[in-house]
Scaffold this motif. Structure first.
Motif: not given
Length: 68
Positions: A17-18, A21, A24-25
Motif C-alpha cells: 500500500n505504501i 501510494a 502515485g505521488v
C-alpha cells in the motif's frame, strides 16, 4: 504473465500500500514537473507494489510478508 505469478512474494500488504501510494505521488510529481526520471522511478515502484515482489529485497534478504 505466468512468469510474474511464479515470483516469490516478498512485499507485504502494508508495504504494498505504501509503494502504491508513493508511486502515485512520484508519477504525478513527474508529470507536473516534466521530470521523466520521477516518472520512471514511480513506474518501477508501482510495478513492484503491483506484483508484490521487489528484486532489491531479494538481494538484502528482506521479506515483509507475514508468514503463518
Amino acid at each position: 504473465m505466468s512468469l510474474l505469478q511464479n515470483l516469490p512474494k516478498n512485499v507485504g500488504a502494508m508495504d504494498r500500500n505504501i509503494r502504491l501510494a508513493a508511486a502515485g505521488v512520484l508519477i504525478l510529481a513527474g508529470l507536473m514537473t516534466g521530470n521523466v526520471v520521477l516518472d520512471i522511478i514511480g513506474l518501477i515502484v508501482l510495478a513492484t507494489g503491483f506484483i508484490s515482489f521487489c528484486p532489491a529485497y531479494t538481494l538484502f534478504k528482506i521479506d515483509t510478508t507475514k508468514k503463518d
